[in-house]
Write a protein that holds these residues in place. Sequence first.
Motif, PDB file in Angstrom:
ATOM      1  N   ASN A   1     -20.476 -25.867  40.651  1.00  0.00           N
ATOM      2  CA  ASN A   1     -19.551 -26.940  41.030  1.00  0.00           C
ATOM      3  C   ASN A   1     -18.193 -26.712  40.360  1.00  0.00           C
ATOM      4  O   ASN A   1     -17.648 -27.603  39.708  1.00  0.00           O
ATOM      5  N   PRO A   2     -17.636 -25.503  40.527  1.00  0.00           N
ATOM      6  CA  PRO A   2     -16.516 -25.073  39.673  1.00  0.00           C
ATOM      7  C   PRO A   2     -15.249 -25.922  39.787  1.00  0.00           C
ATOM      8  O   PRO A   2     -14.511 -26.039  38.812  1.00  0.00           O
ATOM      9  N   TYR A   3     -15.010 -26.514  40.946  1.00  0.00           N
ATOM     10  CA  TYR A   3     -13.772 -27.296  41.081  1.00  0.00           C
ATOM     11  C   TYR A   3     -13.880 -28.635  40.362  1.00  0.00           C
ATOM     12  O   TYR A   3     -12.885 -29.235  39.998  1.00  0.00           O
ATOM     13  N   GLN A   4     -15.094 -29.124  40.187  1.00  0.00           N
ATOM     14  CA  GLN A   4     -15.248 -30.461  39.621  1.00  0.00           C
ATOM     15  C   GLN A   4     -15.776 -30.470  38.191  1.00  0.00           C
ATOM     16  O   GLN A   4     -15.596 -31.442  37.480  1.00  0.00           O
ATOM     17  N   ASP A   5     -16.450 -29.398  37.780  1.00  0.00           N
ATOM     18  CA  ASP A   5     -17.084 -29.410  36.466  1.00  0.00           C
ATOM     19  C   ASP A   5     -16.423 -28.404  35.525  1.00  0.00           C
ATOM     20  O   ASP A   5     -17.014 -27.404  35.123  1.00  0.00           O
ATOM     21  N   LYS A   6     -15.187 -28.703  35.161  1.00  0.00           N
ATOM     22  CA  LYS A   6     -14.402 -27.835  34.288  1.00  0.00           C
ATOM     23  C   LYS A   6     -15.040 -27.742  32.896  1.00  0.00           C
ATOM     24  O   LYS A   6     -14.989 -26.702  32.243  1.00  0.00           O
ATOM     25  N   GLU A   7     -15.650 -28.832  32.456  1.00  0.00           N
ATOM     26  CA  GLU A   7     -16.254 -28.899  31.133  1.00  0.00           C
ATOM     27  C   GLU A   7     -17.303 -27.792  30.943  1.00  0.00           C
ATOM     28  O   GLU A   7     -17.325 -27.099  29.928  1.00  0.00           O
ATOM     29  N   THR A   8     -18.170 -27.645  31.946  1.00  0.00           N
ATOM     30  CA  THR A   8     -19.202 -26.615  31.869  1.00  0.00           C
ATOM     31  C   THR A   8     -18.579 -25.219  31.876  1.00  0.00           C
ATOM     32  O   THR A   8     -19.013 -24.336  31.133  1.00  0.00           O
ATOM     33  N   LEU A   9     -17.548 -25.021  32.683  1.00  0.00           N
ATOM     34  CA  LEU A   9     -16.886 -23.713  32.709  1.00  0.00           C
ATOM     35  C   LEU A   9     -16.316 -23.377  31.337  1.00  0.00           C
ATOM     36  O   LEU A   9     -16.472 -22.253  30.852  1.00  0.00           O
ATOM     37  N   ASP A  10     -15.680 -24.349  30.724  1.00  0.00           N
ATOM     38  CA  ASP A  10     -15.123 -24.132  29.380  1.00  0.00           C
ATOM     39  C   ASP A  10     -16.226 -23.753  28.398  1.00  0.00           C
ATOM     40  O   ASP A  10     -16.073 -22.825  27.609  1.00  0.00           O
ATOM     41  N   ALA A  11     -17.343 -24.483  28.472  1.00  0.00           N
ATOM     42  CA  ALA A  11     -18.455 -24.216  27.557  1.00  0.00           C
ATOM     43  C   ALA A  11     -19.030 -22.821  27.795  1.00  0.00           C
ATOM     44  O   ALA A  11     -19.345 -22.094  26.844  1.00  0.00           O
ATOM     45  N   LEU A  12     -19.154 -22.436  29.048  1.00  0.00           N
ATOM     46  CA  LEU A  12     -19.689 -21.111  29.367  1.00  0.00           C
ATOM     47  C   LEU A  12     -18.741 -20.019  28.871  1.00  0.00           C
ATOM     48  O   LEU A  12     -19.177 -18.998  28.320  1.00  0.00           O
ATOM     49  N   ALA A  13     -17.459 -20.247  29.052  1.00  0.00           N
ATOM     50  CA  ALA A  13     -16.473 -19.269  28.585  1.00  0.00           C
ATOM     51  C   ALA A  13     -16.547 -19.146  27.061  1.00  0.00           C
ATOM     52  O   ALA A  13     -16.601 -18.049  26.520  1.00  0.00           O
ATOM     53  N   LYS A  14     -16.600 -20.285  26.395  1.00  0.00           N
ATOM     54  CA  LYS A  14     -16.640 -20.306  24.936  1.00  0.00           C
ATOM     55  C   LYS A  14     -17.875 -19.581  24.399  1.00  0.00           C
ATOM     56  O   LYS A  14     -17.822 -18.917  23.366  1.00  0.00           O
ATOM     57  N   ALA A  15     -18.983 -19.712  25.131  1.00  0.00           N
ATOM     58  CA  ALA A  15     -20.228 -19.062  24.703  1.00  0.00           C
ATOM     59  C   ALA A  15     -20.217 -17.568  25.017  1.00  0.00           C
ATOM     60  O   ALA A  15     -21.171 -16.856  24.708  1.00  0.00           O
ATOM     61  N   GLY A  16     -19.168 -17.103  25.682  1.00  0.00           N
ATOM     62  CA  GLY A  16     -19.089 -15.682  26.021  1.00  0.00           C
ATOM     63  C   GLY A  16     -19.968 -15.292  27.195  1.00  0.00           C
ATOM     64  O   GLY A  16     -20.279 -14.115  27.394  1.00  0.00           O
ATOM     65  N   ALA A  17     -20.377 -16.277  27.973  1.00  0.00           N
ATOM     66  CA  ALA A  17     -21.243 -15.984  29.123  1.00  0.00           C
ATOM     67  C   ALA A  17     -20.430 -15.446  30.295  1.00  0.00           C
ATOM     68  O   ALA A  17     -19.241 -15.752  30.423  1.00  0.00           O
ATOM     69  N   THR A  18     -21.098 -14.634  31.113  1.00  0.00           N
ATOM     70  CA  THR A  18     -20.502 -14.220  32.381  1.00  0.00           C
ATOM     71  C   THR A  18     -21.100 -15.115  33.446  1.00  0.00           C
ATOM     72  O   THR A  18     -22.259 -14.948  33.838  1.00  0.00           O
ATOM     73  N   ALA A  19     -20.328 -16.108  33.885  1.00  0.00           N
ATOM     74  CA  ALA A  19     -20.879 -17.100  34.805  1.00  0.00           C
ATOM     75  C   ALA A  19     -20.516 -16.773  36.248  1.00  0.00           C
ATOM     76  O   ALA A  19     -19.372 -16.443  36.554  1.00  0.00           O
ATOM     77  N   ILE A  20     -21.518 -16.845  37.099  1.00  0.00           N
ATOM     78  CA  ILE A  20     -21.321 -16.599  38.533  1.00  0.00           C
ATOM     79  C   ILE A  20     -21.501 -17.933  39.262  1.00  0.00           C
ATOM     80  O   ILE A  20     -22.561 -18.550  39.171  1.00  0.00           O
ATOM     81  N   ALA A  21     -20.450 -18.378  39.943  1.00  0.00           N
ATOM     82  CA  ALA A  21     -20.544 -19.602  40.742  1.00  0.00           C
ATOM     83  C   ALA A  21     -21.072 -19.212  42.117  1.00  0.00           C
ATOM     84  O   ALA A  21     -20.384 -18.537  42.883  1.00  0.00           O
ATOM     85  N   MET A  22     -22.290 -19.597  42.405  1.00  0.00           N
ATOM     86  CA  MET A  22     -22.916 -19.171  43.662  1.00  0.00           C
ATOM     87  C   MET A  22     -22.145 -19.683  44.890  1.00  0.00           C
ATOM     88  O   MET A  22     -22.221 -19.107  45.963  1.00  0.00           O
ATOM     89  N   GLU A  23     -21.367 -20.770  44.694  1.00  0.00           N
ATOM     90  CA  GLU A  23     -20.551 -21.288  45.801  1.00  0.00           C
ATOM     91  C   GLU A  23     -19.450 -20.302  46.194  1.00  0.00           C
ATOM     92  O   GLU A  23     -18.891 -20.403  47.287  1.00  0.00           O
ATOM     93  N   PHE A  24     -19.092 -19.396  45.272  1.00  0.00           N
ATOM     94  CA  PHE A  24     -17.975 -18.486  45.528  1.00  0.00           C
ATOM     95  C   PHE A  24     -18.414 -17.141  46.099  1.00  0.00           C
ATOM     96  O   PHE A  24     -17.587 -16.254  46.283  1.00  0.00           O
ATOM     97  N   ILE A  25     -19.701 -16.958  46.334  1.00  0.00           N
ATOM     98  CA  ILE A  25     -20.142 -15.729  46.998  1.00  0.00           C
ATOM     99  C   ILE A  25     -19.391 -15.640  48.334  1.00  0.00           C
ATOM    100  O   ILE A  25     -19.422 -16.577  49.128  1.00  0.00           O
ATOM    101  N   PRO A  26     -18.667 -14.561  48.557  1.00  0.00           N
ATOM    102  CA  PRO A  26     -17.811 -14.517  49.746  1.00  0.00           C
ATOM    103  C   PRO A  26     -18.625 -14.470  51.043  1.00  0.00           C
ATOM    104  O   PRO A  26     -19.748 -13.971  51.057  1.00  0.00           O
TER     105      PRO A  26
END
Length: 377
Positions: free
Chosen positions: A96-121
């Motif tokens: 839910n990348p457009y709406q859940d910025k908090e989780t993205l920040d947390a994932l980035a901070k944890a050094g995770a490589t996060a794949i948003a399945m909604e963005f699969i082209p």
Amino acid sequence: AVIAVTKETRANETRVAATPETVKKLGAAGFSVVVQAGAGTAASYPDADYEAAGAKIAKTAKDAIKDADVLFKVRAPEAAEIAALKSGAIVAAALNPYQDKETLDALAKAGATAIAMEFIPRITRAQVMDMLSSQANLAGYRAVIEGAEAYGKALPMMMTAAGTVAAAKVFIMGVGVAGLQAIATARRLGAVVTATDVRPATKEQVESLGAKFLAVEDEEFKNAQTAGGYAKEMSKEYQAKQAELVSSHIAKQDIVITTALIPGRPAPKLVSAAQVASMRAGSILVDLAIEQGGNVEGAKLNETVLTPNGVKILGHANLPGRIATDASALYARNLVALSALFTNKEGVFAPDFEDEILKAAVVTLGGAIVHPNLKTA
Ligand code: NAD
């Protein structure tokens, strides 16, 4: 490499990111799979079946995640799960990348490589990984089932000794993946089906399913599809013409199913309160766009609204979750297809983040939010 699958923690989430079938497939591809106990229970996949397919069962989410190179989830992981990740671990989920910025920040901070399945082209090679399609298809089916269930009459015409029951009139607004399946499902149940969309390509698709197409087919309509295949946000003028055209139609419908979305924008309002008020008592609206703000004025998330004129507006969140066994099966296969991008030709775990599919879908990498659509200026 180790893939972890944990129990979903978000409200109303009944799906699971792996099934016994996909555990077997991932195992055959060289992955070890760890599944949290009870992860599949709500989708009717018992722990014993995962174990029989070769998965290790972990007691807690933390136990499952701590040694994993990859975490597969349906929805975004919560803080405690993110905290348990190894640095550099891959997380694939509907973030839910457009709406859940908090989780993205947390994932980035944890050094995770996060794949948003909604963005699969939406390219041919990625079709097997396309969870928006696999889930929207089932949502479209389920919307008709929910609508039919709430409706106090039958959908097919029935001729009986006690007289004839008329066929229900079903109107589908928005004919993407969900809308097309809704048309097909309503037709199978014997309803008389009409549909509308702003993309010209949908006209032929609607007609090929045996439904009637209704739309304002002006110049703006002719150019309403983006290069990516999505709808543009229509002008106020177009929306007014559209409302005028569909008004008298909506008043005569028994079930209206709305599915209209515009990527990264709130859902367009397609049915006004006045149009709802024009419908007969007992009529049903099903708003599939409710999580993006809704297409129907007066629809409420996770509520069935009964209007003063006796119309019900269904606002279920997560319709795929109401058909969790199949929705999980298809989503889990989407993830198996994705996992093929994590190993190189020699079968070694070496994700290629330059691959065009991963490039389009990776949202955090190396400690930062990297997706161009999500970077704040
Ligand atoms: P979506 O969920 O973004 O939107 C649902 C539908 O709502 C769309 O058909 C859209 O045109 C329609 N809509 C938007 N605004 C509207 C309005 N004001 N009035 C009426 N309708 C409105 O769409 P989707 O289901 O994701 O599909 C989008 C496109 O992508 C389709 O052309 C679909 O066939 C295509 N697609 C391609 C692939 C692929 O090639 N791999 C996979 C899936 C979907």
